[in-house]
Every structure is written in C-alpha cells, then in structure tokens.
Design a protein around this motif. Structure first.
Motif, short mmCIF file in Angstrom:
data_model
loop_
_atom_site.label_atom_id
_atom_site.label_comp_id
_atom_site.label_asym_id
_atom_site.label_seq_id
_atom_site.Cartn_x
_atom_site.Cartn_y
_atom_site.Cartn_z
N ASN A 16 0.82 -1.21 0.00
CA ASN A 16 0.00 0.00 0.00
C ASN A 16 0.85 1.26 0.00
OD1 ASN A 16 -2.36 -1.39 -0.04
ND2 ASN A 16 -2.54 -1.52 2.17
N ASN A 17 1.93 1.26 -0.76
CA ASN A 17 2.82 2.41 -0.84
C ASN A 17 2.21 3.44 -1.79
OD1 ASN A 17 4.85 4.24 -0.95
ND2 ASN A 17 6.44 2.80 -1.54
N ILE A 18 1.63 4.50 -1.26
CA ILE A 18 0.94 5.51 -2.05
C ILE A 18 1.94 6.37 -2.83
CG2 ILE A 18 -0.53 7.57 -1.93
CD1 ILE A 18 -1.94 6.27 0.42
N GLU A 19 3.14 6.59 -2.28
CA GLU A 19 4.11 7.45 -2.94
C GLU A 19 4.60 6.88 -4.26
OE1 GLU A 19 7.26 8.77 -0.41
OE2 GLU A 19 5.89 8.99 1.28
N ASN A 20 4.75 5.59 -4.40
CA ASN A 20 5.23 4.96 -5.62
C ASN A 20 4.06 4.30 -6.34
OD1 ASN A 20 6.67 3.85 -7.67
ND2 ASN A 20 7.74 2.36 -6.43
N ARG A 21 3.36 5.08 -7.15
CA ARG A 21 2.18 4.57 -7.83
C ARG A 21 2.52 3.92 -9.16
NH1 ARG A 21 -2.45 8.90 -7.49
NH2 ARG A 21 -3.72 7.41 -6.41
N GLY A 22 3.73 4.16 -9.68
CA GLY A 22 4.10 3.58 -10.97
C GLY A 22 3.42 4.31 -12.10
N GLY A 23 3.38 3.68 -13.23
CA GLY A 23 2.74 4.29 -14.39
C GLY A 23 3.65 5.27 -15.09
N ARG A 24 3.07 6.01 -15.99
CA ARG A 24 3.81 6.95 -16.81
C ARG A 24 4.18 8.21 -16.02
NH1 ARG A 24 2.01 7.78 -23.03
NH2 ARG A 24 2.17 5.56 -23.16
N PRO A 25 5.40 8.72 -16.22
CA PRO A 25 5.75 9.98 -15.54
C PRO A 25 4.94 11.15 -16.10
CG PRO A 25 7.60 9.17 -16.87
CD PRO A 25 6.50 8.18 -16.99
N LYS A 26 4.68 12.13 -15.27
CA LYS A 26 3.90 13.30 -15.68
C LYS A 26 4.72 14.17 -16.61
CE LYS A 26 0.41 12.34 -13.05
NZ LYS A 26 -0.79 11.82 -13.60
N LYS A 27 4.08 14.71 -17.64
CA LYS A 27 4.73 15.63 -18.58
C LYS A 27 4.67 17.03 -18.01
CE LYS A 27 3.78 13.50 -23.04
NZ LYS A 27 3.14 13.74 -24.34
N GLU A 28 5.68 17.84 -18.38
CA GLU A 28 5.67 19.24 -17.97
C GLU A 28 4.66 20.03 -18.79
OE1 GLU A 28 9.40 21.21 -17.69
OE2 GLU A 28 10.35 19.47 -16.74
N ASP A 29 4.61 19.77 -20.10
CA ASP A 29 3.73 20.51 -21.01
C ASP A 29 2.54 19.62 -21.35
OD1 ASP A 29 2.63 22.33 -22.74
OD2 ASP A 29 4.03 21.93 -24.36
N ILE A 30 1.51 19.70 -20.55
CA ILE A 30 0.34 18.85 -20.74
C ILE A 30 -0.52 19.42 -21.87
CG2 ILE A 30 -1.77 17.98 -19.68
CD1 ILE A 30 -0.32 18.18 -16.99
N MET A 31 -0.83 18.58 -22.84
CA MET A 31 -1.66 19.01 -23.96
C MET A 31 -3.08 18.50 -23.70
SD MET A 31 0.76 18.54 -27.18
CE MET A 31 2.49 18.87 -27.00
N GLY A 32 -3.85 19.32 -23.02
CA GLY A 32 -5.17 18.91 -22.61
C GLY A 32 -6.29 19.36 -23.54
N THR A 33 -5.97 20.13 -24.56
CA THR A 33 -7.01 20.62 -25.46
C THR A 33 -7.06 19.77 -26.71
OG1 THR A 33 -6.63 22.87 -24.69
CG2 THR A 33 -7.81 22.62 -26.76
N ARG A 34 -8.25 19.25 -27.01
CA ARG A 34 -8.44 18.47 -28.23
C ARG A 34 -9.02 19.37 -29.30
NH1 ARG A 34 -8.61 12.92 -28.52
NH2 ARG A 34 -10.17 12.98 -30.14
N PHE A 35 -8.65 19.09 -30.53
CA PHE A 35 -9.16 19.85 -31.67
C PHE A 35 -9.49 18.84 -32.76
CE2 PHE A 35 -8.88 22.34 -35.54
CZ PHE A 35 -9.61 23.46 -35.18
N GLU A 36 -10.68 18.92 -33.29
CA GLU A 36 -11.10 17.99 -34.33
C GLU A 36 -11.38 18.77 -35.60
OE1 GLU A 36 -14.78 14.92 -35.01
OE2 GLU A 36 -14.05 15.23 -32.98
N MET A 37 -10.97 18.20 -36.73
CA MET A 37 -11.20 18.88 -38.00
C MET A 37 -11.45 17.86 -39.11
SD MET A 37 -7.30 20.12 -38.62
CE MET A 37 -7.50 20.80 -40.22
N ARG A 38 -12.02 18.33 -40.18
CA ARG A 38 -12.25 17.48 -41.34
C ARG A 38 -11.23 17.80 -42.41
NH1 ARG A 38 -17.49 15.22 -41.38
NH2 ARG A 38 -18.77 16.02 -39.70
N LEU A 39 -10.77 16.76 -43.11
CA LEU A 39 -9.80 16.93 -44.18
C LEU A 39 -10.36 16.32 -45.46
CD1 LEU A 39 -6.50 15.78 -42.43
CD2 LEU A 39 -7.22 18.11 -42.88
N SER A 40 -9.97 16.91 -46.58
CA SER A 40 -10.31 16.30 -47.87
C SER A 40 -9.44 15.05 -48.03
CB SER A 40 -10.04 17.28 -49.01
OG SER A 40 -8.64 17.49 -49.15
#
Length: 64
Positions: free
Chosen positions: A2-26
């Motif tokens: 039950n070690n909460i400090e070491n959760r594993g997984g992917r390291p956090k990014k400094e520049d989080i890209m949280g905005t999604r943009f969707e577009m249509r292309l020919s």
C-alpha cells in the motif's frame, strides 16, 4: 503493497496538452498528411503543430 508514494505508471509531462481539436480533411489533404507523417516519422499532431508555428512566425514577422 500500500505504498501511495510509488504509484508507478507513466511519468507526468511538464507541457500537458489537454485541449483536443477535431477537423475534417479532404482526401487529398489526408493523403498529404499521411505521406508527411511517414516520411518525417512525426505524428500527425506534431505536423499540425509545426505548421501552425511556421505560419505564426511567417505572419508575425512584420513585428520585427
């Protein structure tokens, strides 16, 4: 176990890209994007960001 400090997984990014943009292309634009992605090894998102930055620099050049 039950070690909460070491959760594993992917390291956090400094520049989080949280905005999604969707577009249509020919079909032609999608083909060009696919070719660029394959040739450069960049993701489609990276290609769009590079293009956006290049256009911004080009348009904002008048401020120099």
């Amino acid at each position: 176990m039950n070690n909460i400090e070491n959760r594993g997984g992917r390291p956090k990014k400094e520049d989080i890209m949280g905005t999604r943009f969707e577009m249509r292309l020919s079909k032609v634009d999608k083909m060009l994007l696919d070719i660029l992605s394959e040739k450069t090894g960049k993701s489609k998102s990276e290609i769009f960001r590079s293009g956006l930055q290049a256009l911004y620099r080009e348009e904002m050049d008048f401020e120099r």
